[in-house]
Scaffold this motif. Structure first.
Motif: not given
Length: 415
Positions: A13-42
């Protein structure tokens, strides 16, 4: 498991946007960032109950998501070149800049407005496609396709998930604020009988505005938008009666308005004014504050309101602003003067329901009931919101069945 899930829910709730933002910046792809973050949550759901919650849950999730993304790239032929170009070290912990970068990316001018709205709610507010679809009264498949196309467009356009430089940030901020305001209005203007998800858009819009204001403390327009939305929200509970019918501002029970929220908004607006950089959202908030401060509709400071509209029309030239000014004029100089101002807008607002409704109110106050009836019919024909249609139908019935020459009637004033 209970404690781990509670912590995970709070971090998301508090940090998902920041986590997604930092991953998307490094990966250059919002889709990949979302998939990776979902895998991390699992993985967190599997490991935290047994291993314990890490000291830095957000950092753990980002690091794990990064490793998941690298593994996925290694397995994909198309990802090998990208993997070679990426640094081997994991990304840093998310910060407010990452959240800000994600908001600006989701509101990038490469995307059409509907895509900006949907992507902001999905990536920044964390709402799933099904919830967003229900809120916008669209099929879930349509919304899922819209989100997919929006992410692909950002990737293909080479949009970087980084905070814009100061000069570009100032140029793009109005568009970002407009998207957040539209999200709020989608929920605020919904009828009391609309789906729960649709009404929750107002809450999401207000939260997004507050986040922006915290992330950009030197931007008075961001604070102005928050103040405006808080003033709207302070009286949201009085906008419908027990039967679900729309209640105009003049008839709302002011004793039920949230005075704490009103005072918070007024203080916020005063701090924004201290920057001495006025803008349209600050002026709109000042107009809303005048209504909130008035002891009754009749005792509103209409002269002050009209002056605020005069300032607003300089910054945001719009016939709709002039229409609002005409309502104030009707209480300063009388309905006849106001009607002349409204009629001057005919060529620009003849297809706008509130122009006809305003004319109907002024004509009725002038005792010109037949013309008021026709204007109300035109407004009703153009209205699409069920609550507005019901209100206009009631007003039309009152005009047709019990017209009383010269008596003031309720017009399309602030709701």
């Amino acid at each position: 498991m209970g404690d781990a899930r509670t912590v995970l829910d709070e971090v998301w709730r508090t940090d998902s946007a920041g986590m997604l933002g930092v991953l998307a910046r490094r990966l250059g792809d919002l889709d990949r960032a979302e998939e990776a973050l979902q895998d991390a949550v699992a993985e967190a759901l599997n490991r935290w109950p047994a291993d314990g919650v890490p000291d830095n849950p957000a950092g753990w999730l980002v690091t794990t998501a990064w490793r998941k993304a690298v593994d996925r790239l290694r397995r994909e032929a198309t990802g090998r070149d990208k993997l070679a170009a990426l640094a081997s070290t994991p990304p840093p912990e998310p910060t407010g800049d990452d959240r800000l970068a994600l908001i600006f990316a989701c509101c990038h001018p490469a995307l059409a407005e509907p895509a900006q709205l949907a992507l902001t709610l999905n990536a920044v507010a964390g709402l799933p496609a099904e919830t967003i679809a229900a809120a916008f009264l669209l099929p879930a498949t349509t919304m899922a396709q819209r989100l997919t196309r929006a992410k692909r467009r950002l990737r293909d356009s080479g949009v970087r998930f980084e905070p814009p430089p100061p000069q570009e940030c100032a140029a793009r901020l109005p568009a970002v604020l407009a998207v957040v305001y539209l999200i709020y209005n989608e929920g605020y203007l919904a009828s009391s009988r609309d789906a729960h998800e649709r009404r929750d858009l107002a809450r999401e819009g207000l939260e997004l505005a507050r986040q922006l204001s915290v992330l950009m403390p030197a931007e008075p327009e961001a604070a102005g938008l928050v103040a405006l939305l808080e003033l709207h929200e302070a009286r949201s509970g009085t906008r419908f009666d027990a039967e679900g019918r729309l209640v105009l501002l003049e008839h709302q029970d002011r004793s039920r308005w949230d005075q704490t929220l009103i005072h918070t908004a007024v203080r916020r607006l005063a701090r924004a004014a201290g920057h001495d950089r006025p803008g349209p959202y600050q002026l709109e908030a000042a107009i809303a504050a005048q209504h909130a401060a008035a002891p009754s509709y009749e005792h509103t400071d209409w002269i002050a309101l009209r002056k605020l509209y005069d300032h607003l029309r300089i910054m945001r030239p719009s016939p709709v602003v002039l229409l609002g000014r005409a309502v104030a004029t009707s209480y300063v100089d009388g309905p006849a003067v106001a009607l002349a101002e409204v009629d001057d807008l005919a060529d620009r607002l003849a297809g706008y329901r509130l122009w006809h409704a305003t004319r109907a109110d002024l004509l009725s106050r002038l005792g010109r009931e037949p013309e008021a009836i026709e204007a109300t019919r035109r407004a009703l024909a153009l209205a699409t919101n069920p609550a507005e249609r019901e209100l206009l139908a009631r007003r039309l019935d009152a005009l047709v069945t019990t017209p009383r020459s010269g008596e003031p009637r309720s017009g399309p004033r602030p709701r």
